[in-house]
Design a protein around this motif. Structure first.
Motif, PDB file in Angstrom:
ATOM      1  N   LYS A  90      40.977  37.691  60.949  1.00 54.56           N
ATOM      2  CA  LYS A  90      40.275  36.463  61.502  1.00 54.56           C
ATOM      3  C   LYS A  90      38.689  36.150  61.434  1.00 54.56           C
ATOM      4  O   LYS A  90      38.378  35.065  61.320  1.00 54.56           O
ATOM      5  CB  LYS A  90      40.612  36.499  63.181  1.00 54.56           C
ATOM      6  N   ALA A  91      38.068  37.285  61.267  1.00 57.39           N
ATOM      7  CA  ALA A  91      36.546  37.158  61.262  1.00 57.39           C
ATOM      8  C   ALA A  91      36.082  36.891  59.743  1.00 57.39           C
ATOM      9  O   ALA A  91      35.026  36.222  59.471  1.00 57.39           O
ATOM     10  CB  ALA A  91      35.933  38.472  61.477  1.00 57.39           C
ATOM     11  N   TYR A 156      52.355  38.196  60.026  1.00 57.06           N
ATOM     12  CA  TYR A 156      51.789  37.555  61.105  1.00 57.06           C
ATOM     13  C   TYR A 156      50.442  37.001  60.852  1.00 57.06           C
ATOM     14  O   TYR A 156      49.746  36.167  61.414  1.00 57.06           O
ATOM     15  CB  TYR A 156      51.769  38.546  62.383  1.00 57.06           C
ATOM     16  N   SER A 157      49.852  37.659  59.780  1.00 57.66           N
ATOM     17  CA  SER A 157      48.172  37.223  59.541  1.00 57.66           C
ATOM     18  C   SER A 157      48.503  35.813  58.808  1.00 57.66           C
ATOM     19  O   SER A 157      47.526  35.135  58.944  1.00 57.66           O
ATOM     20  CB  SER A 157      47.990  38.292  58.593  1.00 57.66           C
ATOM     21  N   SER A 158      49.404  35.541  58.170  1.00 59.07           N
ATOM     22  CA  SER A 158      49.754  34.424  57.345  1.00 59.07           C
ATOM     23  C   SER A 158      49.757  33.172  58.431  1.00 59.07           C
ATOM     24  O   SER A 158      49.606  31.910  58.003  1.00 59.07           O
ATOM     25  CB  SER A 158      50.971  34.251  56.655  1.00 59.07           C
ATOM     26  N   LEU A 159      50.274  33.518  59.500  1.00 58.91           N
ATOM     27  CA  LEU A 159      50.455  32.325  60.568  1.00 58.91           C
ATOM     28  C   LEU A 159      49.133  31.770  60.924  1.00 58.91           C
ATOM     29  O   LEU A 159      48.808  30.600  61.098  1.00 58.91           O
ATOM     30  CB  LEU A 159      51.010  32.813  61.784  1.00 58.91           C
ATOM     31  N   ASN A 164      46.835  28.009  60.279  1.00 55.98           N
ATOM     32  CA  ASN A 164      45.944  27.765  61.468  1.00 55.98           C
ATOM     33  C   ASN A 164      46.644  27.680  62.738  1.00 55.98           C
ATOM     34  O   ASN A 164      46.303  26.684  63.664  1.00 55.98           O
ATOM     35  CB  ASN A 164      45.321  26.296  61.190  1.00 55.98           C
ATOM     36  N   ILE A 165      47.634  28.663  63.148  1.00 55.91           N
ATOM     37  CA  ILE A 165      48.399  28.582  64.265  1.00 55.91           C
ATOM     38  C   ILE A 165      47.653  29.186  65.141  1.00 55.91           C
ATOM     39  O   ILE A 165      47.049  30.687  64.944  1.00 55.91           O
ATOM     40  CB  ILE A 165      49.731  29.298  64.107  1.00 55.91           C
TER      41      ILE A 165
END
Length: 276
Positions: A90-91, A156-159, A164-165
């Motif tokens: 995320k960072a 889950y990273s791809s979400l 942009n979920i």
């Protein structure tokens, strides 16, 4: 900010927009407001620039995950592991998105080799984590469990990277801890075997040599100004050439340098090299 850092920061913005292949050196120099000559004083080619960016991001992520796995108590280890992964992505979401795309699209053998190198290092970190958590009960399935954990990480990273979920990272990590524990407890038919995994492990170990680490130490000794870190690097270089110190002393030297931005990667490589 140095010219080299300027090029890295600005080129990352262009790469995120257009991808590696579609971004030219001319576009990078125009965007940075510098000449091509100035670019080539910092990087021999666009590929060298890309490798530098991958090293910068992945070495930080790998070292941080490795240290967290080594230092966190078992009760919180799996949760902290997933938290570190998703917080890191995320960072640096723009670069994480770029890396995930390029790994599936790139035909550049050097880039593919670099991607695999870091992937294999992270595999070893995950393996050490699951061995510590589950012990002998997963002896036959541990390599498959590593592969499953990586699948959970990527899916889950791809979400939030591609779609942009908005995800609650705390709940996500708790859910993945639950899923991982279920896989560890109930999986009985592994697909990934020890022999299969060792092929990749051996390739990674060949890249972590004393000569390569010594070269990195030499570069850092020149760049680092802090006396404690500089002295520790000098001692660690001597240890590579003529081993005289106990593992406890080496570990102390590594702890002296691991929080310095220019030394973190060296600390990680030396921990792997000495199996500390």
């Amino acid at each position: 900010m140095s010219k080299k850092q300027l090029i890295m920061d600005k080129s990352l913005e262009l790469f995120a927009q257009n991808g590696f292949e579609s971004t030219s050196v001319q576009q990078i120099t125009d965007y940075c407001g510098i000449s091509k000559g100035a670019f080539y004083l910092s990087f021999k080619s666009k590929d060298e620039l890309i490798i530098a960016l991958i090293d910068h991001f992945m070495s930080q992520l790998t070292e941080e995950i490795d240290y967290m796995v080594r230092e966190t108590e078992s009760a919180q280890l799996l949760y902290k592991f997933y938290q570190s992964i998703f917080s890191g992505f995320k960072a640096h979401s723009s670069f994480a998105k770029l890396l995930m795309k390029e790994q599936t699209q790139s035909l550049n053998k050097e880039l593919i080799a670099k991607f695999r190198y870091y992937e294999q290092l992270i595999d070893q970190i995950i393996l050490s984590m699951v061995e510590r958590l589950y012990g002998e009960e997963i002896e036959e399935t541990k390599y498959d469990l590593v592969y499953s954990i990586k699948g959970l990480m990527n899916s889950y990273s791809s979400l939030f990277i591609f779609y942009n979920i908005s995800l609650d990272v705390e709940i996500l990590c708790e859910s993945l801890v639950e899923k991982t524990n279920l896989l560890a407890k109930y999986t009985t038919l592994p697909i990934i075997t020890k022999e299969f995994a060792n092929v990749f492990k051996e390739a990674t170990q060949q890249d972590i040599t004393s000569d390569k680490i010594a070269q990195l130490i030499d570069q850092s000794i020149v760049e680092v100004n802090e006396p404690l870190e500089k002295e520790s690097l000098t001692i660690l270089k001597q240890q590579l050439l003529i081993p005289n110190y106990s593992p406890a002393i080496v570990s102390g030297m590594l702890e002296n340098i691991r929080n310095h931005p220019q030394c973190k990667w060296i600390a990680f490589l030396l921990r792997e090299f000495y199996n500390l």
